[in-house]
Scaffold this motif. Structure first.
Motif, PDB file in Angstrom:
ATOM      1  N   ASN A 121       0.823  -1.214   0.000  1.00  0.00           N
ATOM      2  CA  ASN A 121       0.000   0.000   0.000  1.00  0.00           C
ATOM      3  C   ASN A 121       0.856   1.262   0.000  1.00  0.00           C
ATOM      4  O   ASN A 121       0.545   2.240  -0.694  1.00  0.00           O
ATOM      5  CB  ASN A 121      -0.935   0.005   1.208  1.00  0.00           C
ATOM      6  N   ALA A 122       1.949   1.249   0.767  1.00  0.00           N
ATOM      7  CA  ALA A 122       2.832   2.414   0.806  1.00  0.00           C
ATOM      8  C   ALA A 122       3.472   2.639  -0.559  1.00  0.00           C
ATOM      9  O   ALA A 122       3.598   3.792  -1.014  1.00  0.00           O
ATOM     10  CB  ALA A 122       3.907   2.216   1.868  1.00  0.00           C
ATOM     11  N   ALA A 123       3.861   1.567  -1.240  1.00  0.00           N
ATOM     12  CA  ALA A 123       4.459   1.704  -2.573  1.00  0.00           C
ATOM     13  C   ALA A 123       3.441   2.245  -3.566  1.00  0.00           C
ATOM     14  O   ALA A 123       3.773   3.094  -4.409  1.00  0.00           O
ATOM     15  CB  ALA A 123       5.005   0.365  -3.048  1.00  0.00           C
ATOM     16  N   ALA A 124       2.193   1.791  -3.476  1.00  0.00           N
ATOM     17  CA  ALA A 124       1.155   2.285  -4.377  1.00  0.00           C
ATOM     18  C   ALA A 124       0.905   3.772  -4.129  1.00  0.00           C
ATOM     19  O   ALA A 124       0.751   4.549  -5.092  1.00  0.00           O
ATOM     20  CB  ALA A 124      -0.130   1.489  -4.172  1.00  0.00           C
ATOM     21  N   GLN A 125       0.885   4.206  -2.871  1.00  0.00           N
ATOM     22  CA  GLN A 125       0.689   5.625  -2.578  1.00  0.00           C
ATOM     23  C   GLN A 125       1.857   6.452  -3.096  1.00  0.00           C
ATOM     24  O   GLN A 125       1.673   7.538  -3.652  1.00  0.00           O
ATOM     25  CB  GLN A 125       0.528   5.836  -1.080  1.00  0.00           C
ATOM     26  N   ARG A 126       3.066   5.940  -2.928  1.00  0.00           N
ATOM     27  CA  ARG A 126       4.245   6.659  -3.415  1.00  0.00           C
ATOM     28  C   ARG A 126       4.195   6.829  -4.936  1.00  0.00           C
ATOM     29  O   ARG A 126       4.486   7.892  -5.461  1.00  0.00           O
ATOM     30  CB  ARG A 126       5.500   5.880  -3.009  1.00  0.00           C
ATOM     31  N   ARG A 127       3.812   5.767  -5.628  1.00  0.00           N
ATOM     32  CA  ARG A 127       3.713   5.866  -7.098  1.00  0.00           C
ATOM     33  C   ARG A 127       2.633   6.855  -7.515  1.00  0.00           C
ATOM     34  O   ARG A 127       2.799   7.616  -8.474  1.00  0.00           O
ATOM     35  CB  ARG A 127       3.431   4.489  -7.694  1.00  0.00           C
ATOM     36  N   ALA A 128       1.510   6.883  -6.778  1.00  0.00           N
ATOM     37  CA  ALA A 128       0.434   7.815  -7.108  1.00  0.00           C
ATOM     38  C   ALA A 128       0.894   9.258  -6.912  1.00  0.00           C
ATOM     39  O   ALA A 128       0.600  10.140  -7.740  1.00  0.00           O
ATOM     40  CB  ALA A 128      -0.796   7.527  -6.252  1.00  0.00           C
ATOM     41  N   VAL A 129       1.624   9.512  -5.824  1.00  0.00           N
ATOM     42  CA  VAL A 129       2.131  10.863  -5.568  1.00  0.00           C
ATOM     43  C   VAL A 129       3.123  11.256  -6.657  1.00  0.00           C
ATOM     44  O   VAL A 129       3.099  12.393  -7.160  1.00  0.00           O
ATOM     45  CB  VAL A 129       2.771  10.944  -4.163  1.00  0.00           C
ATOM     46  N   GLN A 130       4.001  10.354  -7.045  1.00  0.00           N
ATOM     47  CA  GLN A 130       4.970  10.656  -8.104  1.00  0.00           C
ATOM     48  C   GLN A 130       4.272  10.900  -9.432  1.00  0.00           C
ATOM     49  O   GLN A 130       4.654  11.786 -10.201  1.00  0.00           O
ATOM     50  CB  GLN A 130       5.965   9.500  -8.253  1.00  0.00           C
ATOM     51  N   ARG A 131       3.229  10.135  -9.710  1.00  0.00           N
ATOM     52  CA  ARG A 131       2.499  10.295 -10.964  1.00  0.00           C
ATOM     53  C   ARG A 131       1.826  11.668 -11.025  1.00  0.00           C
ATOM     54  O   ARG A 131       1.884  12.354 -12.046  1.00  0.00           O
ATOM     55  CB  ARG A 131       1.440   9.197 -11.087  1.00  0.00           C
ATOM     56  N   THR A 132       1.222  12.112  -9.906  1.00  0.00           N
ATOM     57  CA  THR A 132       0.566  13.426  -9.906  1.00  0.00           C
ATOM     58  C   THR A 132       1.594  14.550  -9.958  1.00  0.00           C
ATOM     59  O   THR A 132       1.339  15.610 -10.532  1.00  0.00           O
ATOM     60  CB  THR A 132      -0.318  13.606  -8.661  1.00  0.00           C
ATOM     61  N   ALA A 133       2.763  14.339  -9.386  1.00  0.00           N
ATOM     62  CA  ALA A 133       3.793  15.372  -9.415  1.00  0.00           C
ATOM     63  C   ALA A 133       4.375  15.528 -10.816  1.00  0.00           C
ATOM     64  O   ALA A 133       4.802  16.617 -11.195  1.00  0.00           O
ATOM     65  CB  ALA A 133       4.910  15.036  -8.428  1.00  0.00           C
ATOM     66  N   ARG A 134       4.400  14.450 -11.595  1.00  0.00           N
ATOM     67  CA  ARG A 134       4.955  14.529 -12.953  1.00  0.00           C
ATOM     68  C   ARG A 134       3.999  15.206 -13.930  1.00  0.00           C
ATOM     69  O   ARG A 134       4.422  15.751 -14.944  1.00  0.00           O
ATOM     70  CB  ARG A 134       5.272  13.120 -13.468  1.00  0.00           C
ATOM     71  N   GLN A 135       2.711  15.141 -13.651  1.00  0.00           N
ATOM     72  CA  GLN A 135       1.748  15.744 -14.573  1.00  0.00           C
ATOM     73  C   GLN A 135       1.873  17.259 -14.521  1.00  0.00           C
ATOM     74  O   GLN A 135       1.860  17.854 -13.461  1.00  0.00           O
ATOM     75  CB  GLN A 135       0.320  15.332 -14.210  1.00  0.00           C
ATOM     76  N   THR A 136       2.014  17.855 -15.696  1.00  0.00           N
ATOM     77  CA  THR A 136       2.136  19.316 -15.763  1.00  0.00           C
ATOM     78  C   THR A 136       0.730  19.916 -15.824  1.00  0.00           C
ATOM     79  O   THR A 136      -0.157  19.378 -16.475  1.00  0.00           O
ATOM     80  CB  THR A 136       2.918  19.729 -17.002  1.00  0.00           C
ATOM     81  N   PRO A 137       0.534  21.011 -15.137  1.00  0.00           N
ATOM     82  CA  PRO A 137      -0.805  21.649 -15.205  1.00  0.00           C
ATOM     83  C   PRO A 137      -1.041  22.197 -16.605  1.00  0.00           C
ATOM     84  O   PRO A 137      -0.159  22.789 -17.239  1.00  0.00           O
ATOM     85  CB  PRO A 137      -0.722  22.768 -14.162  1.00  0.00           C
ATOM     86  N   LYS A 138      -2.225  21.945 -17.125  1.00  0.00           N
ATOM     87  CA  LYS A 138      -2.567  22.410 -18.454  1.00  0.00           C
ATOM     88  C   LYS A 138      -3.047  23.854 -18.370  1.00  0.00           C
ATOM     89  O   LYS A 138      -3.825  24.221 -17.508  1.00  0.00           O
ATOM     90  CB  LYS A 138      -3.650  21.535 -19.059  1.00  0.00           C
ATOM     91  N   SER A 139      -2.564  24.645 -19.308  1.00  0.00           N
ATOM     92  CA  SER A 139      -3.001  26.041 -19.324  1.00  0.00           C
ATOM     93  C   SER A 139      -4.324  26.153 -20.076  1.00  0.00           C
ATOM     94  O   SER A 139      -4.576  25.444 -21.024  1.00  0.00           O
ATOM     95  CB  SER A 139      -1.942  26.920 -19.973  1.00  0.00           C
TER      96      SER A 139
END
Length: 116
Positions: free
Chosen positions: A97-115
């Motif tokens: 579960n901790a690994a899945a949460q870490r991957r989810a946080v990394q995935r959201t951090a990599r996504q660039t906000p769309k203008s």
């Protein structure tokens, strides 16, 4: 000399069996008392150093029967075994579960906000 003729020769640190091997070119003259004259010349070219011959024995694990002998005659305690298995499963689930949460946080951090 071989290991078969000297079974008691062991390394004091790792207890591996040692083979006594004669080193070629290591023939030193016999010691002569100081009162007698020597016939061996003391000057001249020195013998080249001979690299030491080291026979390394590969390490082997002890026999399985010897290792398992400590557990012979013990009764299996199912209650303790079930509790230990439950702890292991719990720990693995928490890590997953901790690994899945870490991957989810990394995935959201990599996504660039769309203008807009």
């Amino acid at each position: 000399m071989s290991r078969d003729t000297h079974p008691g020769v062991q390394c004091p640190h790792c207890q591996s069996h040692l083979a006594l091997v004669p080193v070629p070119g290591n023939t030193a003259p016999a010691a002569v008392p100081a009162s007698e004259p020597t016939t061996v010349p003391t000057t001249g070219p020195a013998a080249p150093p001979v690299p030491p011959v080291t026979a390394k024995e590969e390490w082997q694990p002890p026999p399985v029967a010897e290792v398992l002998a400590a557990y012979a005659g013990r009764v299996k305690d199912t209650t303790t075994a079930m509790r230990g298995a439950a702890r292991v499963r719990d720990s693995l689930n928490r890590a997953r579960n901790a690994a899945a949460q870490r991957r989810a946080v990394q995935r959201t951090a990599r996504q660039t906000p769309k203008s807009a």
